[in-house]
Design a protein around this motif. Structure first.
Motif, PDB file in Angstrom:
ATOM      1  N   ILE A 141      -8.996  -0.804  -5.106  1.00 51.34           N
ATOM      2  CA  ILE A 141      -7.597  -0.523  -5.438  1.00 51.34           C
ATOM      3  C   ILE A 141      -6.747  -1.507  -4.653  1.00 51.34           C
ATOM      4  O   ILE A 141      -6.883  -1.631  -3.435  1.00 51.34           O
ATOM      5  CB  ILE A 141      -7.195   0.922  -5.091  1.00 51.34           C
ATOM      6  CG1 ILE A 141      -7.974   1.907  -5.955  1.00 51.34           C
ATOM      7  CG2 ILE A 141      -5.692   1.127  -5.283  1.00 51.34           C
ATOM      8  CD1 ILE A 141      -7.764   3.359  -5.558  1.00 51.34           C
ATOM      9  N   VAL A 142      -5.867  -2.219  -5.345  1.00 51.69           N
ATOM     10  CA  VAL A 142      -4.961  -3.183  -4.733  1.00 51.69           C
ATOM     11  C   VAL A 142      -3.559  -2.604  -4.765  1.00 51.69           C
ATOM     12  O   VAL A 142      -3.034  -2.301  -5.837  1.00 51.69           O
ATOM     13  CB  VAL A 142      -4.995  -4.531  -5.471  1.00 51.69           C
ATOM     14  CG1 VAL A 142      -4.019  -5.516  -4.814  1.00 51.69           C
ATOM     15  CG2 VAL A 142      -6.407  -5.112  -5.487  1.00 51.69           C
ATOM     16  N   ILE A 143      -2.948  -2.461  -3.593  1.00 54.72           N
ATOM     17  CA  ILE A 143      -1.579  -1.946  -3.507  1.00 54.72           C
ATOM     18  C   ILE A 143      -0.639  -3.144  -3.397  1.00 54.72           C
ATOM     19  O   ILE A 143      -0.625  -3.842  -2.388  1.00 54.72           O
ATOM     20  CB  ILE A 143      -1.403  -1.022  -2.288  1.00 54.72           C
ATOM     21  CG1 ILE A 143      -2.510   0.026  -2.221  1.00 54.72           C
ATOM     22  CG2 ILE A 143      -0.032  -0.336  -2.332  1.00 54.72           C
ATOM     23  CD1 ILE A 143      -2.511   0.823  -0.923  1.00 54.72           C
ATOM     24  N   GLY A 144       0.132  -3.396  -4.438  1.00 56.22           N
ATOM     25  CA  GLY A 144       1.045  -4.529  -4.444  1.00 56.22           C
ATOM     26  C   GLY A 144       0.619  -5.590  -5.434  1.00 56.22           C
ATOM     27  O   GLY A 144      -0.534  -6.039  -5.415  1.00 56.22           O
ATOM     28  N   GLY A 145       1.555  -6.011  -6.297  1.00 52.49           N
ATOM     29  CA  GLY A 145       1.225  -6.967  -7.345  1.00 52.49           C
ATOM     30  C   GLY A 145       1.780  -8.359  -7.138  1.00 52.49           C
ATOM     31  O   GLY A 145       1.836  -9.144  -8.083  1.00 52.49           O
ATOM     32  N   GLY A 146       2.206  -8.682  -5.906  1.00 55.35           N
ATOM     33  CA  GLY A 146       2.675 -10.031  -5.608  1.00 55.35           C
ATOM     34  C   GLY A 146       1.533 -11.026  -5.611  1.00 55.35           C
ATOM     35  O   GLY A 146       0.405 -10.694  -6.013  1.00 55.35           O
ATOM     36  N   ILE A 184      -9.844  -0.536  -0.312  1.00 53.27           N
ATOM     37  CA  ILE A 184      -8.410  -0.518  -0.551  1.00 53.27           C
ATOM     38  C   ILE A 184      -7.830  -1.812   0.018  1.00 53.27           C
ATOM     39  O   ILE A 184      -8.050  -2.139   1.187  1.00 53.27           O
ATOM     40  CB  ILE A 184      -7.724   0.687   0.122  1.00 53.27           C
ATOM     41  CG1 ILE A 184      -8.389   1.997  -0.295  1.00 53.27           C
ATOM     42  CG2 ILE A 184      -6.222   0.694  -0.202  1.00 53.27           C
ATOM     43  CD1 ILE A 184      -8.311   2.316  -1.767  1.00 53.27           C
ATOM     44  N   VAL A 185      -7.088  -2.542  -0.818  1.00 57.84           N
ATOM     45  CA  VAL A 185      -6.430  -3.773  -0.392  1.00 57.84           C
ATOM     46  C   VAL A 185      -4.939  -3.501  -0.253  1.00 57.84           C
ATOM     47  O   VAL A 185      -4.283  -3.093  -1.213  1.00 57.84           O
ATOM     48  CB  VAL A 185      -6.666  -4.911  -1.406  1.00 57.84           C
ATOM     49  CG1 VAL A 185      -5.828  -6.131  -1.035  1.00 57.84           C
ATOM     50  CG2 VAL A 185      -8.144  -5.267  -1.473  1.00 57.84           C
ATOM     51  N   ASP A 186      -4.421  -3.712   0.940  1.00 53.85           N
ATOM     52  CA  ASP A 186      -2.984  -3.557   1.188  1.00 53.85           C
ATOM     53  C   ASP A 186      -2.331  -4.928   1.039  1.00 53.85           C
ATOM     54  O   ASP A 186      -2.485  -5.800   1.880  1.00 53.85           O
ATOM     55  CB  ASP A 186      -2.750  -3.000   2.594  1.00 53.85           C
ATOM     56  CG  ASP A 186      -1.268  -2.807   2.916  1.00 53.85           C
ATOM     57  OD1 ASP A 186      -0.415  -3.280   2.138  1.00 53.85           O
ATOM     58  OD2 ASP A 186      -0.974  -2.180   3.953  1.00 53.85           O
ATOM     59  N   ALA A 187      -1.612  -5.097  -0.066  1.00 51.97           N
ATOM     60  CA  ALA A 187      -0.845  -6.316  -0.311  1.00 51.97           C
ATOM     61  C   ALA A 187       0.614  -5.933  -0.524  1.00 51.97           C
ATOM     62  O   ALA A 187       1.256  -6.373  -1.472  1.00 51.97           O
ATOM     63  CB  ALA A 187      -1.405  -7.069  -1.515  1.00 51.97           C
ATOM     64  N   THR A 188       1.124  -5.092   0.380  1.00 52.86           N
ATOM     65  CA  THR A 188       2.466  -4.518   0.225  1.00 52.86           C
ATOM     66  C   THR A 188       3.567  -5.390   0.805  1.00 52.86           C
ATOM     67  O   THR A 188       4.699  -4.938   0.977  1.00 52.86           O
ATOM     68  CB  THR A 188       2.533  -3.125   0.878  1.00 52.86           C
ATOM     69  OG1 THR A 188       2.120  -3.204   2.252  1.00 52.86           O
ATOM     70  CG2 THR A 188       1.636  -2.139   0.153  1.00 52.86           C
ATOM     71  N   GLY A 189       3.269  -6.641   1.110  1.00 53.72           N
ATOM     72  CA  GLY A 189       4.299  -7.543   1.598  1.00 53.72           C
ATOM     73  C   GLY A 189       4.823  -7.132   2.962  1.00 53.72           C
ATOM     74  O   GLY A 189       4.101  -6.548   3.785  1.00 53.72           O
ATOM     75  N   ARG A 190       6.094  -7.427   3.202  1.00 53.06           N
ATOM     76  CA  ARG A 190       6.688  -7.135   4.500  1.00 53.06           C
ATOM     77  C   ARG A 190       6.773  -5.637   4.781  1.00 53.06           C
ATOM     78  O   ARG A 190       6.980  -5.232   5.921  1.00 53.06           O
ATOM     79  CB  ARG A 190       8.076  -7.777   4.586  1.00 53.06           C
ATOM     80  CG  ARG A 190       8.026  -9.294   4.686  1.00 53.06           C
ATOM     81  CD  ARG A 190       9.406  -9.927   4.594  1.00 53.06           C
ATOM     82  NE  ARG A 190      10.313  -9.399   5.596  1.00 53.06           N
ATOM     83  CZ  ARG A 190      10.374  -9.805   6.859  1.00 53.06           C
ATOM     84  NH1 ARG A 190       9.563 -10.758   7.278  1.00 53.06           N
ATOM     85  NH2 ARG A 190      11.238  -9.283   7.694  1.00 53.06           N
ATOM     86  N   HIS A 191       6.606  -4.829   3.750  1.00 52.59           N
ATOM     87  CA  HIS A 191       6.515  -3.385   3.979  1.00 52.59           C
ATOM     88  C   HIS A 191       5.309  -3.068   4.857  1.00 52.59           C
ATOM     89  O   HIS A 191       5.335  -2.119   5.647  1.00 52.59           O
ATOM     90  CB  HIS A 191       6.409  -2.651   2.638  1.00 52.59           C
ATOM     91  CG  HIS A 191       6.291  -1.173   2.755  1.00 52.59           C
ATOM     92  ND1 HIS A 191       7.277  -0.387   3.335  1.00 52.59           N
ATOM     93  CD2 HIS A 191       5.299  -0.321   2.404  1.00 52.59           C
ATOM     94  CE1 HIS A 191       6.895   0.881   3.310  1.00 52.59           C
ATOM     95  NE2 HIS A 191       5.695   0.942   2.759  1.00 52.59           N
ATOM     96  N   ALA A 192       4.247  -3.856   4.718  1.00 55.86           N
ATOM     97  CA  ALA A 192       3.056  -3.791   5.587  1.00 55.86           C
ATOM     98  C   ALA A 192       2.629  -2.346   5.850  1.00 55.86           C
ATOM     99  O   ALA A 192       2.572  -1.888   6.988  1.00 55.86           O
ATOM    100  CB  ALA A 192       3.323  -4.523   6.899  1.00 55.86           C
TER     101      ALA A 192
END
Length: 421
Positions: A8-13, A159-167
């Motif tokens: 699961i990848v969180i963030g679509g940037g 789980i991949v956290d790619a939530t940007g600066r929200h981190a």
């Protein structure tokens, strides 16, 4: 229940999309969860040449060539010493790839996310992850809520956290820390009518350095040209510069617009480039104190990518490149574990080491730039051929290897920083 996935990848940037595209390309079942709806605005990117192999590998290179202006190098201007210099990517230690692109992020991000979808990833927009679920110390899934209030959950091996600066992961685990000496703030907006050369150098980024005296800490502007005639312009200044201008000029520089305008008055080159330009936004935007690092980039069942794993000052346009290299190589690491049952800790420790080694080169260069010595080297004359080739290769993003020039440059950059200290 949204189901069970390999990843699961969180963030679509860019980081999330590249990672998802690669995983789906390799046959893994991937879910991408993005809280916003694309296209959405993000500050435009000046991409580096060594991102091109990633674009080719996931199959978006032709689309990028159709949509975006080609960037073949970078021009530097020093207003104090009246110096100019250009670095063409083709003049690095390796001459290919010799170009990249200047991309408005709204359009660029759509291309990458559509690529992930085309490879078979399930992409859901308007979904906010409310909780990352852990069991017995391992990350096993997520809980989420849709825009219309529906609550769901999903499970995955990674789980991949790619939530940007929200981190999301780094902040929840208190793993972020500011990078010493990089308390910069950027003021930015878009213009039309900024002059640019014609021909092969039309897409170059311009970096304009301004400061109060030859040995003062550098502040700088970026000028990033887009295909449609717009130019992204930003002034990057230190916290001490802002404090001093507010003390000296008071209400006149009390907001982002005032501080941006003040920076323009202090830069002869920026003033000339903007003299006939039309601003396209009603007000200037700002991002403050944005450089930070993250202690851990992976753990049992989780990985952080892109800005969720740290953010560096943008003077060398490194952010998107590091994010996408990290995303591509993390995807390959996950596939290795999933397909061969390779040792997870050993695999991700090697990934972490390689990614940090490349990112460190950019961070050392950034620190040497603000310390002062690297600024002079940017304008070294043509007889310093080896030095110019090394700087060119750095600007092209050719840092994820163990070449001789990189080892030499790493030592030189460290010496510059410590000599000033």
């Amino acid at each position: 229940m949204a189901g069970s996935f390999d990843v699961i990848v969180i963030g679509g940037g860019p980081a999330g999309a590249v990672c998802a595209a690669r995983l789906a390309q390799k046959g893994r079942r991937v879910l991408v969860l993005e809280k916003e709806h694309f296209p959405r605005f993000r500050l435009g990117e000046s991409l580096l040449a060594y991102s091109l192999p990633i674009f080719a590998e996931i199959g978006v290179l032709d689309a990028l060539r159709r949509e975006f202006i080609v960037k073949r190098g970078a021009r530097f201007h020093d207003d104090v010493c009246d110096r100019k210099g250009r670095f063409a990517f083709a003049d690095g230690w390796r001459s290919d790839p010799s170009h990249s692109f200047q991309v408005p992020r709204d359009a660029f991000d759509v291309i990458l996310l559509d690529c992930a979808k085309a490879h078979g990833a399930e992409v859901r927009q308007g979904v906010t992850v409310t909780r990352i679920v852990r069991e017995a110390g391992r990350t096993v899934g997520v809980e989420m809520i849709t825009d219309d209030g529906v609550k769901e959950s999903a499970a995955a091996r990674f789980i991949v956290d790619a939530t940007g600066r929200h981190a999301m992961t780094a902040h929840s685990m208190r793993m972020t820390s500011r990078i010493e000496g990089l308390d910069q703030t950027a003021f930015y907006m878009h213009f039309r009518g900024v002059p640019r050369p014609s021909g092969e150098t039309e897409g170059d980024i311009d970096i304009v350095i301004f400061r109060e005296g030859e040995r003062a800490r550098p502040n700088w502007f970026w000028f990033i040209p887009f295909m449609d005639g717009r130019t992204s312009v930003g002034a990057v200044v230190s916290g001490s510069w802002i404090k001093d201008r507010r003390t000296r000029f008071g209400a006149r520089v009390g907001d982002a617009d005032g501080l941006f305008a003040q920076a323009v008055t202090e830069s002869r080159t920026a003033g000339e480039m903007l003299s006939g330009a039309t601003r396209l936004w009603s007000k200037c935007e700002a991002v403050a104190d944005y450089s930070y690092q993250v202690r851990d980039l992976w753990g049992e069942g989780w990985v952080v990518l892109g800005d969720a794993g740290g953010f560096m000052d943008p003077v060398f346009s490194a952010g998107a490149h590091v994010a996408m290299v990290g995303a591509m190589t993390a995807a390959d690491a996950m596939v290795k574990v999933l397909d061969t049952n390779a040792d997870e800790a050993e695999t991700f420790a090697a990934w972490d080491n390689d990614l940090r080694a490349g990112a460190e080169m950019f961070l050392l260069a950034i620190k040497a730039f603000y310390a002062g010595p690297l600024v002079d080297l940017l304008f070294a004359d043509a007889k310093h051929n080896a030095l110019r080739r090394s700087i060119t290769s750095l600007l092209a993003g050719d840092v994820f290897n163990d070449s001789v020039w990189l080892r030499d440059a790493r030592l030189r950059l460290r010496d510059m920083i410590y000599a000033v200290r």
